[in-house]
Enzyme design. Sequence first.
Site, PDB file in Angstrom:
ATOM      1  N   ARG A   3      42.836  34.942  33.165  1.00 41.59           N
ATOM      2  CA  ARG A   3      42.968  34.868  34.610  1.00 41.59           C
ATOM      3  C   ARG A   3      42.822  33.410  35.021  1.00 41.59           C
ATOM      4  NH1 ARG A   3      38.895  37.974  38.722  1.00 41.59           N
ATOM      5  NH2 ARG A   3      37.516  36.234  38.234  1.00 41.59           N
TER       6      ARG A   3
ATOM      7  N   THR B 136      44.118  30.434  40.957  1.00 43.31           N
ATOM      8  CA  THR B 136      45.062  31.330  41.667  1.00 43.31           C
ATOM      9  C   THR B 136      44.624  32.797  41.556  1.00 43.31           C
ATOM     10  OG1 THR B 136      46.385  31.688  39.683  1.00 43.31           O
ATOM     11  CG2 THR B 136      46.977  29.802  41.056  1.00 43.31           C
TER      12      THR B 136
ATOM     13  N   ASP C  72      30.959  37.113  32.766  1.00 47.35           N
ATOM     14  CA  ASP C  72      32.279  37.009  32.109  1.00 47.35           C
ATOM     15  C   ASP C  72      32.222  37.746  30.771  1.00 47.35           C
ATOM     16  OD1 ASP C  72      34.877  34.736  32.085  1.00 47.35           O
ATOM     17  OD2 ASP C  72      34.410  35.980  30.342  1.00 47.35           O
TER      18      ASP C  72
ATOM     19  N   ASP D 118      33.358  35.797  27.544  1.00 48.78           N
ATOM     20  CA  ASP D 118      32.374  34.795  27.134  1.00 48.78           C
ATOM     21  C   ASP D 118      31.141  35.439  26.513  1.00 48.78           C
ATOM     22  OD1 ASP D 118      33.841  32.575  27.813  1.00 48.78           O
ATOM     23  OD2 ASP D 118      33.003  32.429  29.830  1.00 48.78           O
TER      24      ASP D 118
HETATM   25  O1  LIG Z   1      41.176  42.031  37.273  1.00 47.24           O
HETATM   26  P1  LIG Z   1      41.346  40.547  37.127  1.00 47.24           P
HETATM   27  O2  LIG Z   1      40.992  39.808  38.385  1.00 47.24           O
HETATM   28  O3  LIG Z   1      42.700  40.178  36.611  1.00 47.24           O
HETATM   29  O4  LIG Z   1      40.254  40.041  36.105  1.00 47.24           O
HETATM   30  C1  LIG Z   1      39.966  40.705  34.938  1.00 47.24           C
HETATM   31  C2  LIG Z   1      40.363  39.915  33.739  1.00 47.24           C
HETATM   32  O5  LIG Z   1      39.515  38.758  33.623  1.00 47.24           O
HETATM   33  C3  LIG Z   1      38.855  38.794  32.348  1.00 47.24           C
HETATM   34  O6  LIG Z   1      39.548  38.078  31.394  1.00 47.24           O
HETATM   35  P2  LIG Z   1      39.479  36.474  31.320  1.00 47.24           P
HETATM   36  O7  LIG Z   1      40.536  35.857  32.182  1.00 47.24           O
HETATM   37  O8  LIG Z   1      38.082  36.025  31.583  1.00 47.24           O
HETATM   38  O9  LIG Z   1      39.914  36.200  29.836  1.00 47.24           O
HETATM   39  P3  LIG Z   1      39.046  36.367  28.486  1.00 47.24           P
HETATM   40  O10 LIG Z   1      39.066  37.822  28.136  1.00 47.24           O
HETATM   41  O11 LIG Z   1      39.764  35.516  27.496  1.00 47.24           O
HETATM   42  O12 LIG Z   1      37.646  35.875  28.760  1.00 47.24           O
HETATM   43  C4  LIG Z   1      38.814  40.259  32.016  1.00 47.24           C
HETATM   44  O13 LIG Z   1      38.553  40.517  30.668  1.00 47.24           O
HETATM   45  C5  LIG Z   1      40.144  40.747  32.506  1.00 47.24           C
HETATM   46  O14 LIG Z   1      41.194  40.561  31.581  1.00 47.24           O
HETATM   47  O1  LIG Z   2      33.372  39.910  36.842  1.00 44.01           O
HETATM   48  C1  LIG Z   2      34.316  39.542  36.132  1.00 44.01           C
HETATM   49  C2  LIG Z   2      35.600  39.295  36.654  1.00 44.01           C
HETATM   50  C3  LIG Z   2      36.603  38.914  35.807  1.00 44.01           C
HETATM   51  N1  LIG Z   2      36.339  38.783  34.492  1.00 44.01           N
HETATM   52  C4  LIG Z   2      35.105  39.014  33.987  1.00 44.01           C
HETATM   53  O2  LIG Z   2      34.905  38.879  32.761  1.00 44.01           O
HETATM   54  N2  LIG Z   2      34.128  39.371  34.806  1.00 44.01           N
HETATM   55 MG   LIG Z   3      36.706  35.860  30.349  1.00 46.24          MG
END
Ligand SMILES: O=P(O)(O)OC[C@H]1O[C@H](OP(=O)(O)OP(=O)(O)O)[C@H](O)[C@@H]1O
Ligand SMILES: O=c1cc[nH]c(=O)[nH]1
Ligand SMILES: [Mg+2]
Length: 207
Positions: free
Chosen positions: A103, A107, A198, A201
């Site tokens: 994400r 944006t 997160d 992470d």
């Molecule tokens: O519903 P949204 O607003 O789209 O957010 C959710 C997304 O954000 C997080 O991923 P992230 O972008 O942190 O990637 P990662 O899994 O590599 O940490 C999560 O695991 C989802 O994929």
């Molecule tokens: O709360 C949140 C939102 C987006 N992605 C995450 O991992 N946690």
């Molecule tokens: Mg993430």
Amino acid sequence: MSRVVELKHPLVKHHMAMLRDKNTPTYIFRDQIRRLTLLLAYEATATLPVEEVNIETPLCNTMCKHITTRIGLVPILRAGLGMCEAVQELIPQAEVWHLGFYRDESTLKPVEYYQKFSEHPPEIAFVLDPMLATGGSAVEAVNMVKDWGAENVSMLCTIASPEGIEKVQKAHPDVSIFSCAIDEGLNENAYILPGLGDAGDRIFNTL
Ligand SMILES: O=P(O)(O)OC[C@H]1O[C@H](OP(=O)(O)OP(=O)(O)O)[C@H](O)[C@@H]1O
Ligand SMILES: O=c1cc[nH]c(=O)[nH]1
Ligand SMILES: [Mg+2]
């Protein structure tokens, strides 16, 4: 028919508490995601179709049931990987097809960076991602899984926000959403409250 299912089981509540705790170290966080996903997958697979099969026990023949439908698991990288092995444990014959999204935090739009799909889509697909926040990543992932040809798609998450659920339901009214918890909403950075931070992470120790 599309459903939104929030798990109410005491074991789910118990394990969610440890998952949310900011002091829970990565190795326990990963275990908790795995335990919760087992409970979630049990619920999400309750309506899988079964076929009759004749089995010979050491004593006699008997009719049993087995699952012959092709099932695909679609973990959204990275955090969805934390759920994948738990579902595979319950459905060892499932295929795993990866989708990479992150994400963009300015944006809030999902950015695709990986897709591994074959020519032949599975009949039933489970999209795996612990966090359904704005719903942008989930909607885009389901778009891609449906464009591929899968007709029966469900979303499995650990925590969903009401905003994310609404967005997925609007875009994909046929998709069921199974979540261990439905939280209060999003903060100003579109993180889920109370949430767990997160997920990616915390699973991969990259805080
Ligand atoms: O519903 P949204 O607003 O789209 O957010 C959710 C997304 O954000 C997080 O991923 P992230 O972008 O942190 O990637 P990662 O899994 O590599 O940490 C999560 O695991 C989802 O994929
Ligand atoms: O709360 C949140 C939102 C987006 N992605 C995450 O991992 N946690
Ligand atoms: Mg993430």
